[in-house]
Design a protein around this motif. Structure first.
Motif, PDB file in Angstrom:
ATOM      1  N   ASP A 163       0.851  -1.195   0.000  1.00  0.00           N
ATOM      2  CA  ASP A 163       0.000   0.000   0.000  1.00  0.00           C
ATOM      3  C   ASP A 163       0.886   1.243   0.000  1.00  0.00           C
ATOM      4  O   ASP A 163       1.586   1.471  -0.945  1.00  0.00           O
ATOM      5  CB  ASP A 163      -0.977  -0.012   1.185  1.00  0.00           C
ATOM      6  N   ASP A 164       0.887   2.017   1.091  1.00  0.00           N
ATOM      7  CA  ASP A 164       1.683   3.243   1.135  1.00  0.00           C
ATOM      8  C   ASP A 164       2.962   3.085   1.962  1.00  0.00           C
ATOM      9  O   ASP A 164       3.574   4.064   2.376  1.00  0.00           O
ATOM     10  CB  ASP A 164       0.852   4.397   1.670  1.00  0.00           C
ATOM     11  N   LYS A 165       3.386   1.847   2.192  1.00  0.00           N
ATOM     12  CA  LYS A 165       4.579   1.582   2.998  1.00  0.00           C
ATOM     13  C   LYS A 165       5.699   1.019   2.126  1.00  0.00           C
ATOM     14  O   LYS A 165       5.453   0.246   1.210  1.00  0.00           O
ATOM     15  CB  LYS A 165       4.261   0.580   4.110  1.00  0.00           C
TER      16      LYS A 165
END
Length: 79
Positions: free
Chosen positions: A40-42
């Protein structure tokens, strides 16, 4: 995921420095390779450990024509 409380800025070339404390704990040495994953956003970094392309084992791995193969699979292929 555990927070370390460590914050680092990205430099003008897109680099960050991994603190020596983390490198020691995770056994990351100079010239070691890291794998980069995105979830995801990691962004996740993991020390690269070569594994066999057939069975996924990291034991007794050697490179054959650009591919990592373990001893057990090498024996099976040679039969």
């Amino acid at each position: 995921m555990k927070s370390t409380g460590i914050v680092r800025k990205v430099d003008e070339l897109g680099r960050i420095v991994l603190p020596i404390e983390l490198r020691r704990v995770l056994n990351i040495n100079d010239k070691d390779s890291l794998e980069i994953f995105v979830d995801d956003d990691k962004i996740l970094l993991q020390k690269y450990e070569p594994a066999c392309i057939f069975c996924g084992s990291a034991d007794d791995v050697s490179n054959f024509k650009g591919r990592n193969i373990c001893g057990k699979c090498r024996e099976e292929l040679s039969k």
